[in-house]
Design an enzyme around this catalytic site. Structure first.
Site, PDB file in Angstrom:
ATOM      1  N   CYS A 164       0.842  -1.239   0.122  1.00  0.00           N
ATOM      2  CA  CYS A 164       0.076   0.130   0.042  1.00  0.00           C
ATOM      3  C   CYS A 164       0.852   1.248   0.024  1.00  0.00           C
ATOM      4  O   CYS A 164       1.381   1.595  -0.961  1.00  0.00           O
ATOM      5  CB  CYS A 164      -0.885   0.056   1.147  1.00  0.00           C
ATOM      6  N   HIS A 203      -3.711  -5.635   1.036  1.00  0.00           N
ATOM      7  CA  HIS A 203      -3.236  -5.865   2.063  1.00  0.00           C
ATOM      8  C   HIS A 203      -3.396  -7.403   2.165  1.00  0.00           C
ATOM      9  O   HIS A 203      -4.570  -7.931   2.232  1.00  0.00           O
ATOM     10  CB  HIS A 203      -4.110  -5.459   3.262  1.00  0.00           C
ATOM     11  N   GLU A 256      -2.296  -9.312   4.593  1.00  0.00           N
ATOM     12  CA  GLU A 256      -2.524  -9.886   6.010  1.00  0.00           C
ATOM     13  C   GLU A 256      -3.722  -9.962   6.402  1.00  0.00           C
ATOM     14  O   GLU A 256      -3.799 -10.807   7.689  1.00  0.00           O
ATOM     15  CB  GLU A 256      -1.294  -8.822   6.954  1.00  0.00           C
TER      16      GLU A 256
END
Length: 511
Positions: free
Chosen positions: A81, A169, A171
């Site tokens: 990001c 993202h 994660e």
């Protein structure tokens, strides 16, 4: 030596989650502020640049010497990001503010099938977006790896090196194949070995404690919680009788907790002394309502009692603590020390006062890792699976002044709530639960009599590490049952309410 990944933090709320996902792959990683480049003097296998609430187009955007770092250390890089946008911006790509903030689910439209980062990741895979800037055009020496239905550049890499960037993202659980992507980076691209396990941690930590402590003695304050208990077991495994554990009853523990936890510790072979100091704490807290003052009094009285007991043992040179990795990370934020919301209950100035050195065997572990190590050390489920409990205990769950009578009322109400969670198989779905006692009275009716009694609040949250938390959507029938039992069985309470505030903006505890 374990393989290591360094994560440079630009202030993203997800940074700790990246680290936890990598640790779940049994790969060791560390988080450091974006401006602590000196850590690269150590041997790392790869670098991850986190997201950020900043825009790379702001005048005060966080700066990172990315070109110099890549050239000097020649390590693989994964920029996430903000990191991806910063990479594109520095290398003369085109980055612009999005017309609307891209937040939520998206689906990969195109994936470069031969690329190592996207190995075994399917086209149309779901990803999670959270960014205000977008990379619209790549720098000359970079190539496109993936797009989505909403943005032209979802992932890219430097053509002649292992420098990768993604605008989603990996994660978060909403990115369906995020773990696969992270594994591709840390294992296949960085060459990390997956040997960071509870058993390896125990072996290394025990050996390290033996070398550090030698023939000295260690004192440790037990709280009955997971962190201090696992720290005690590790120290005990390393130095045995050289460890002296002190468990102080501050009168603010949960229902019958002092006796039940002491019994559990004795079964583990720990050298534990229990000190019942409830009346001393109540006396010092009498008439005090301010939350910070209460915390400080509880901390000071604990230190005085702990010091008095610890000094009775000879050759004590070390103070053991159950500090865990989030405590370490939060003490050094992206912008220097974090803003102080409330003081944390720990041993305060005790090490300096007693001229002790600190030993913190858990300061590299996240909470879930502490539990895995505790399980490997055969810590009883009663302690291992317990919800977190604040250091000042019920002292900060009683709003206003603390008295023995209020503590007894709250202990009984809290016990009913916790036991019902266990009986309904909801306890392990909740990260933390408890009851708050309000300095508020309300009118009620019991039988034909009018009552004017106290209000308590049920609080239950889900969380990963306590830094953020969401209120639990417990079944109405369950809440009704708990409310009914508390009002019928705990004299002094005639109203029960449920807290539906998340963190942020609220905190988990009320004080």
């Amino acid at each position: 030596m374990h393989s290591k990944i360094v994560i440079f933090d630009f202030g993203s709320q997800y940074t700790q989650l990246i680290a936890r996902r990598i640790r779940e792959l049994n790969v060791y990683c560390e988080i450091h502020p974006y401006n602590q480049l000196e850590v690269l003097k150590e041997d790392f296998n790869g670098i991850i640049l986190s997201g950020s609430p900043f825009s790379v187009l702001q005048d005060d955007a966080l700066q990172f010497p990315i070109k110099e770092t890549i050239e000097k250390y020649k390590l693989p890089v994964l920029a996430v990001c903000y990191g991806a946008q910063y990479l594109a911006h520095v290398y003369d790509g085109k980055v612009e503010r999005s017309s609307k903030r891209e937040y939520g689910r998206a689906y990969l439209d195109f994936v470069e099938p031969t690329n190592k980062l996207f190995k075994n990741i399917t086209s149309k895979s779901q990803v999670w977006m959270s960014h205000g800037d977008s990379v619209l055009e790549l720098p000359p020496q970079f190539e496109l790896l993936a797009t989505t239905d909403s943005i032209p550049v979802a992932a890219f890499k430097e053509k002649n090196s292992e420098i990768y960037a993604i605008q989603f993202h990996p994660e978060v659980t909403h990115t369906s194949e995020g773990t696969t992507l992270l594994k591709n980076f840390v294992v296949n691209i960085c060459g990390c070995t997956q040997d960071w396990t509870p058993l390896s941690f125990i072996e290394e930590t025990v050996n390290d404690i033996k070398k550090k402590v030698g023939s000295d003695n260690v004192v440790l304050g037990l709280s009955g919680g997971v962190d201090s208990s696992v720290a005690a077991l590790l120290l005990h495994k390393a130095i045995g009788k050289q460890l002296y554990c002190i468990f102080v009853n501050n009168g603010l523990l949960r229902y019958k907790e002092f006796d039940t936890v002491l019994d559990s510790y004795k079964d583990l072979g720990l050298n534990v002394k229990g000190i019942d100091a409830a009346e001393i704490f109540y006396s010092e807290l009498k008439g005090v309502s301010d939350p910070e003052t209460k915390r400080k009094i509880i901390g000071k009285v604990f230190i005085d009692i702990f010091q008095q007991e610890a000094l009775q043992h000879e050759n004590v040179k070390w103070l053991g603590q159950g500090t865990i990795y989030p405590d370490v990370i939060e003490s050094v934020s992206v912008h220097g020390p974090s803003a102080k919301i409330k003081s944390h209950h720990n041993v305060g100035g005790l090490p300096e006062k007693m001229h002790l050195k600190i030993i913190e065997p858990l300061n590299r572990l996240f909470k879930d890792e502490v539990r895995r190590v505790g399980k490997a050390l055969e810590l009883p489920p009663l302690i291992l699976n317990r919800h977190p409990f604040p250091g000042p205990g019920l002292g900060i769950r009683i709003l206003g002044d603390v008295t023995a009578e209020k503590v007894e009322i709250l202990q009984k109400a809290d016990h009913i709530f916790i036991e019902n969670l266990k009986q309904a198989n909801l306890y392990n779905e909740v990260w933390q639960a408890g009851v708050m006692y309000l300095p508020v009275q309300s009118v009620g009716v019991m039988g034909d009599e009018r009552t004017y009694e106290n209000v308590v609040v049920l609080r239950a949250v889900t969380s990963v590490d306590g830094m953020t938390a969401d209120w639990c959507h417990l079944p109405y029938e369950f809440l009704a049952k708990v409310s009914n039992e508390i009002i019928n069985n705990v004299k002094g309470i005639n109203r029960v309410v449920y807290d539906i505030s998340s963190k942020p903006p609220a905190t988990i505890e009320w004080e």
